[in-house]
Write a protein that holds these residues in place. Structure first.
Motif, PDB file in Angstrom:
ATOM      1  N   ARG A  41       0.841  -1.207   0.000  1.00 28.41           N
ATOM      2  CA  ARG A  41       0.000   0.000   0.000  1.00 28.41           C
ATOM      3  C   ARG A  41       0.867   1.244   0.000  1.00 28.41           C
ATOM      4  O   ARG A  41       0.584   2.203  -0.706  1.00 28.41           O
ATOM      5  CB  ARG A  41      -0.872   0.032   1.266  1.00 28.41           C
ATOM      6  N   PHE A  96      -8.515   1.228  -6.648  1.00 23.01           N
ATOM      7  CA  PHE A  96      -8.415   0.844  -5.244  1.00 23.01           C
ATOM      8  C   PHE A  96      -7.601   1.825  -4.404  1.00 23.01           C
ATOM      9  O   PHE A  96      -7.346   1.571  -3.238  1.00 23.01           O
ATOM     10  CB  PHE A  96      -7.818  -0.558  -5.122  1.00 23.01           C
ATOM     11  N   LEU A  97      -7.180   2.935  -5.010  1.00 18.28           N
ATOM     12  CA  LEU A  97      -6.301   3.868  -4.293  1.00 18.28           C
ATOM     13  C   LEU A  97      -6.935   4.322  -2.979  1.00 18.28           C
ATOM     14  O   LEU A  97      -8.072   4.783  -2.945  1.00 18.28           O
ATOM     15  CB  LEU A  97      -5.997   5.073  -5.180  1.00 18.28           C
ATOM     16  N   GLY A  98      -6.180   4.163  -1.904  1.00 20.59           N
ATOM     17  CA  GLY A  98      -6.672   4.572  -0.588  1.00 20.59           C
ATOM     18  C   GLY A  98      -7.448   3.484   0.121  1.00 20.59           C
ATOM     19  O   GLY A  98      -7.671   3.549   1.323  1.00 20.59           O
ATOM     20  N   SER A  99      -7.889   2.451  -0.620  1.00 19.32           N
ATOM     21  CA  SER A  99      -8.623   1.335  -0.009  1.00 19.32           C
ATOM     22  C   SER A  99      -8.115   0.018  -0.591  1.00 19.32           C
ATOM     23  O   SER A  99      -8.885  -0.854  -0.968  1.00 19.32           O
ATOM     24  CB  SER A  99     -10.120   1.469  -0.299  1.00 19.32           C
ATOM     25  N   VAL A 115      -5.527   9.044   1.099  1.00 16.17           N
ATOM     26  CA  VAL A 115      -4.118   8.679   1.282  1.00 16.17           C
ATOM     27  C   VAL A 115      -3.495   9.639   2.302  1.00 16.17           C
ATOM     28  O   VAL A 115      -3.656  10.851   2.179  1.00 16.17           O
ATOM     29  CB  VAL A 115      -3.352   8.771  -0.059  1.00 16.17           C
ATOM     30  N   VAL A 128      -8.985  10.655  -1.829  1.00 19.98           N
ATOM     31  CA  VAL A 128      -9.335   9.251  -1.600  1.00 19.98           C
ATOM     32  C   VAL A 128      -8.756   8.728  -0.292  1.00 19.98           C
ATOM     33  O   VAL A 128      -8.802   7.535  -0.026  1.00 19.98           O
ATOM     34  CB  VAL A 128      -8.888   8.337  -2.767  1.00 19.98           C
ATOM     35  N   TRP A 146       0.828   4.463  -2.516  1.00 21.71           N
ATOM     36  CA  TRP A 146       0.652   5.835  -2.045  1.00 21.71           C
ATOM     37  C   TRP A 146       1.802   6.730  -2.487  1.00 21.71           C
ATOM     38  O   TRP A 146       1.607   7.916  -2.731  1.00 21.71           O
ATOM     39  CB  TRP A 146       0.533   5.845  -0.512  1.00 21.71           C
TER      40      TRP A 146
END
Lengths: 351, 265
Positions: free
Chosen positions: A217, B109-112, A237, A235, A221
């Motif tokens: 992840r 899916f960015l952020g999740s 981040v 979103v 990011w």
């Protein structure tokens, strides 16, 4: 590029626009491919044109050279993908080496504690860089340029005040030096080469950085904050955390390289690392990083450093004037930027 | 709002006589509207009509200062977009919150992001995310050749649709679309309208903000007309024609005057 085909229907037009751009372009979309081709070409060139380049001793020499730049280049590449620069990265190498040197030789601090102190200071400076950049919105280029000059000045001035000279000697007499040297300054035999431990660090860090970038992840990011910071915020981040982590990683890499150099030669100059910050950035760009952020690769940066290491030593083996290195570096950078530009256009990114 | 309109389930999102003041500035007042599952509420208004303020209230970006906001029949005041999101109210802004250089699936899916494994060893479930992205886009009727292509290479309409599909996948019951067609050509706008219809048919509530009656009319079930920060009224489709709507928006008299001015002597 004249289109001779007669008027096409709407459906055809759309289909045409979506057609894959061809194998070479697809391949070139990988950011590190250009650097890989260049590295191979330079390897072949010096292998053929000099005697010493391909000998075990020669290989060990250019690999060592590449590893020190490579560790920093990989960290700087992560930071650049995240959309920031760190011009203080080179000076940080000197700062951390000097801290360990001074507190052990002058003040008798135990060597392990000295390592921790130097790392803590490096991380704090990295965090300070991030904090100023994020809170003020100033370009990191200018903020870290300031940090760079501050560190450069402090390195020299403080070293002079405390030791009376501009370098630290006598590190090898410090108790525990040999124990730490195992991690930072040792070497081992492999295929008849005397392989320095820094090469292992370099490969391990490149692998770790690649895994983080492509499979975690955090990596997602890093690309996101460098590519479009506002969208990332929207979103969810954690932009501040990501940037903070990147600046601290770069500073931490500076510490590691500082230690690798200190424990290899057991001395450190107050000018160590000065002037290398741009080489790290060049290695990252040659490896496919965009100066605008959001795109790049850790393997590419490692290859960029490999190109630099091979050329640095290759020019020595070929007994050319050392000044050609800088000219070569400039040419390489320009070429890399042009390739990047071409790829970005071919990829058709409408940002 | 007609009195005989009360069905058993309350609408997902409803505002009653809602308003917002910024200091002494009245940005919006006296607006009532509602949207239920499988319905499209079109919010129309010229520039400066109060559409942005209206979106900000619904999406939770700004809390309202007057009137009532009800979600599933329960009165609420949103303190942040997160609160609205947790109730299934998602907003797709004009900039779409995408990162152009990143692949479609990473943007989706960015952020999740989906991960596998624990602690420091958890890594992205790349296969799963690729598959879900492809499936979810297919449900919207978007057939992407390659979910690995940078999202910046998609057309404006497709990008808009990906953003809508993303909101739906992450549990949106109502999507608020901020001028989704305004930057698009005729054809691309049509594509997006089709996707909006698709989302509606899947039972989603849609709040469609636009200044273009021609985009709103074919799609909308209800219409809310805003002008200078206040409501010109809410209409069902059966209660208004597109010509009346256009006239109301621009201000009938003003439009007549303009027509007179522009007419050849």
């Amino acid at each position: 590029m004249t289109r001779t085909a007669p008027a096409v229907t709407d459906e055809r037009m759309i289909d045409e626009r979506l057609k894959p751009a061809g194998l070479i372009i697809t391949l070139l979309r990988r950011p590190e491919v250009g650097a890989a081709v260049a590295a191979l070409a330079i390897f072949i060139f010096f292998s053929v044109s000099t005697q010493a380049f391909l000998t075990p001793a020669g290989v060990a020499t250019w690999l060592y050279s590449a590893s020190l730049f490579g560790i920093m280049a990989v960290a700087v590449a992560l930071l650049m993908i995240g959309g920031e620069f760190d011009l203080s990265a080179g000076a940080m190498v000197g700062t951390t080496g000097l801290i360990v040197g001074i507190v052990t030789t002058e003040w008798g601090v135990t060597i392990w504690l000295a390592l921790v102190i130097a790392l803590a200071i490096a991380l704090a400076i990295g965090a300070a860089n991030a904090f100023v950049v994020m809170k003020t919105g100033l370009p990191s280029f200018i903020v870290t340029l300031a940090t760079f000059f501050i560190l450069q000045g402090v390195n020299l001035a403080v070293t002079k005040i405390i030791t009376g000279t501009v370098s630290i000697q006598g590190m090898s007499d410090v108790p525990g030096f040999d124990a730490v040297k195992v991690f930072f300054g040792s070497s081992f035999a492999l295929f008849g080469m005397d392989v320095k431990i820094s090469i292992v660090w370099w490969i391990a860090i490149t692998a770790l950085a690649t895994w983080i970038l492509l499979r975690t992840r955090s990596g997602n990011w890093i690309f996101a904050v460098g590519g479009q910071i506002e969208s990332s915020r929207q979103v969810g981040v954690p932009v501040m955390k990501v940037k903070m982590g990147l600046f601290m990683t770069t500073a931490g890499a500076g510490w590691l390289v500082g230690m690798l150099q200190l424990f290899d030669v057991s001395t450190v100059q107050a000018t160590t690392g000065i002037g290398q910050e741009f080489i790290y950035i060049i290695c990252a760009v040659v490896g496919g990083c965009l100066l605008t952020g959001g795109y790049g690769s850790a393997i590419g940066a490692a290859l960029g450093a490999l190109i630099y290491g091979m050329t640095l030593q290759g020019i020595v083996f070929a007994q050319w004037d050392n000044n050609w290195l800088k000219a070569f570096l400039g040419g390489m950078l320009l070429l890399a930027v042009l390739v990047n530009l071409y790829v970005r256009r071919q990829a058709g990114v409408r940002s | 709002m007609t009195p005989g309109d009360t069905s058993a389930a309350p609408p997902i999102l409803e505002v009653r006589d809602i308003g917002k003041t910024y200091g002494s500035i009245l940005a919006l007042r006296g607006v009532s509207a509602s949207v239920g599952a499988g319905e499209v509420l079109c919010v129309l208004g010229d520039n400066g009509a109060g559409k942005s303020t209206f979106i900000k209230i619904l999406s939770g970006a700004h809390a309202h200062t007057h009137g009532k906001l009800l979600a599933y029949g329960v009165e609420r005041t949103f303190g942040s977009p997160r609160e609205a999101l947790d109730l299934g109210i998602a907003t797709v802004y004009q900039d779409l919150a995408v990162v152009p250089l990143m692949p479609v699936w990473r943007n989706f899916f960015l952020g999740s992001e989906l991960t596998r494994g624990f602690g420091p060893f958890s890594q992205l479930d790349v296969k799963g995310m690729r598959r879900i992205t492809k499936e979810e886009l297919a449900k919207m009727g978007i057939d992407l050749r390659d979910v690995d292509q940078p999202i910046g290479t998609l057309s404006g309409g497709e990008r808009q649709s990906v953003a809508i599909a993303r909101a739906v996948y992450f549990g949106a019951k109502v999507v608020i679309l901020d001028e989704p067609t305004s930057a698009l050509g005729v054809k691309q706008a049509g594509v997006v309208l089709k996707y909006i219809a698709q989302a509606r048919d899947r039972g989603l509530g849609v709040v469609f903000i636009t200044h273009n009656p021609h985009h709103a009319y074919p799609l909308g079930d209800r219409f809310l007309l805003l002008k200078r920060g206040t409501s010109l009224g809410g209409f069902k489709k059966s209660e208004i024609t597109i010509e009346e709507m256009t006239k109301l928006m621009a201000g009938g008299a003003e439009l007549d005057a303009l027509a007179h001015e522009l007419a050849r002597a």
